[in-house]
Design an enzyme around this catalytic site. Structure first.
Site, PDB file in Angstrom:
ATOM      1  N   ARG A 104      37.916  33.143  40.363  1.00  0.00           N
ATOM      2  CA  ARG A 104      37.877  34.204  39.127  1.00  0.00           C
ATOM      3  C   ARG A 104      38.448  33.107  38.132  1.00  0.00           C
ATOM      4  O   ARG A 104      39.538  32.568  38.330  1.00  0.00           O
ATOM      5  CB  ARG A 104      38.717  35.089  39.127  1.00  0.00           C
ATOM      6  CG  ARG A 104      38.039  36.684  39.567  1.00  0.00           C
ATOM      7  CD  ARG A 104      38.861  37.845  39.150  1.00  0.00           C
ATOM      8  NE  ARG A 104      40.433  37.826  39.251  1.00  0.00           N
ATOM      9  CZ  ARG A 104      40.707  39.054  39.304  1.00  0.00           C
ATOM     10  NH1 ARG A 104      40.082  40.004  38.749  1.00  0.00           N
ATOM     11  NH2 ARG A 104      42.160  38.979  39.466  1.00  0.00           N
ATOM     12  N   THR A 108      38.051  33.882  31.612  1.00  0.00           N
ATOM     13  CA  THR A 108      37.083  34.811  31.438  1.00  0.00           C
ATOM     14  C   THR A 108      36.852  36.038  32.395  1.00  0.00           C
ATOM     15  O   THR A 108      36.027  36.936  32.357  1.00  0.00           O
ATOM     16  CB  THR A 108      35.795  33.966  31.508  1.00  0.00           C
ATOM     17  OG1 THR A 108      35.543  33.528  32.804  1.00  0.00           O
ATOM     18  CG2 THR A 108      35.345  33.126  30.452  1.00  0.00           C
TER      19      THR A 108
HETATM   20  N1  URA Z   1      42.693  40.861  43.119  1.00  0.00           N
HETATM   21  C1  URA Z   1      43.958  41.379  43.756  1.00  0.00           C
HETATM   22  O1  URA Z   1      44.433  40.453  44.812  1.00  0.00           O
HETATM   23  N2  URA Z   1      44.564  42.199  43.355  1.00  0.00           N
HETATM   24  C2  URA Z   1      44.258  43.121  42.477  1.00  0.00           C
HETATM   25  O2  URA Z   1      44.747  44.081  42.138  1.00  0.00           O
HETATM   26  C3  URA Z   1      42.862  42.779  41.871  1.00  0.00           C
HETATM   27  C4  URA Z   1      42.067  41.570  42.367  1.00  0.00           C
END
Ligand code: URA
Length: 209
Positions: A104, A108
């Site tokens: 991720r 963004t």
């Molecule tokens: N990824 C995680 O590991 N925990 C979350 O709460 C959200 C995405």
């Protein structure tokens, strides 16, 4: 909710609550995740097609049932998805395994692909994507987008925890993908974490924090 399977078996709920505790050690968290994943494997494989097979018992011949078709594929969204694989494979040891590497972008929250490796003949297979947390839904959507290009027979998504935002996002993009989860939590926070949740699943599985 359509196409969402909430797995509310007492053993699943009990183990999930133990995993949420902030003082659960890495080894406890991992052990519980293994146990919980194998219980979830029962649910997600409940509708797998069977074929009649002749079997010779020590006493006579009978017609038994065996799972039909090409081997199932578990697709792990790296890295936290790997925490679910072992428990699932203990129940379906012949399954094939694929990996999708998505991180991720912290700014963004959008997924960026860095790895993609699947078994052969995906068009003849059923896929079960595994990722402990369905949060923004961005990684799940990106993984399904990519996997659909391989034209598999079906795709299901298994997580431990999700939230209304994650379900809405995945269902909007891919209403045909059934979601299996042990809990639907209250909400997503502005950092993309599920509340009350269990924290960062990857860090808790691998002890990286
Ligand atoms: N990824 C995680 O590991 N925990 C979350 O709460 C959200 C995405």
């Amino acid at each position: 909710m359509n196409n969402v399977h909430l797995i509310n078996h007492p053993l699943v709920q009990h183990k999930l609550t133990l995993m949420r505790r902030k003082d659960a050690s890495t080894s406890t968290f991992r052990t519980l995740l293994n146990e919980l994943s194998s219980l979830m494997a029962y649910e997600v494989t409940r509708d797998m097609p069977l074929q009649d097979v002749e079997v010779q018992t020590p006493l006579e011949t009978m017609t038994g049932k065996m799972i039909d078709g090409k081997k199932l594929v578990f697709v792990s969204i790296l890295r936290a998805g790997n925490g679910i694989l072992e428990g699932m494979l203990s129940v379906v040891p012949g399954a094939r395994v694929g990996h999708v590497g998505l991180y991720r972008d912290p700014a963004t929250l959008q997924p960026v692909e860095y790895y993609f490796k699947m078994p052969q003949e995906m068009e003849e297979r059923d896929i079960v994507i595994v990722d402990p947390m369905l949060a923004t839904g961005n990684s799940a959507i990106a993984a399904v987008d990519r996997l659909k290009k391989l034209k598999p027979k079906s795709i299901k998504f298994v997580c431990l925890l999700t939230c209304p935002e994650g379900i809405a996002a995945l269902q909007k993009a891919h209403p045909d993908v059934a979601i299996y989860t042990a809990a639907i939590d209250r909400e997503l926070n502005s950092h993309g974490y599920i509340l009350p949740g269990l924290g960062d699943a990857g860090d808790r599985i691998f002890g990286t924090k």
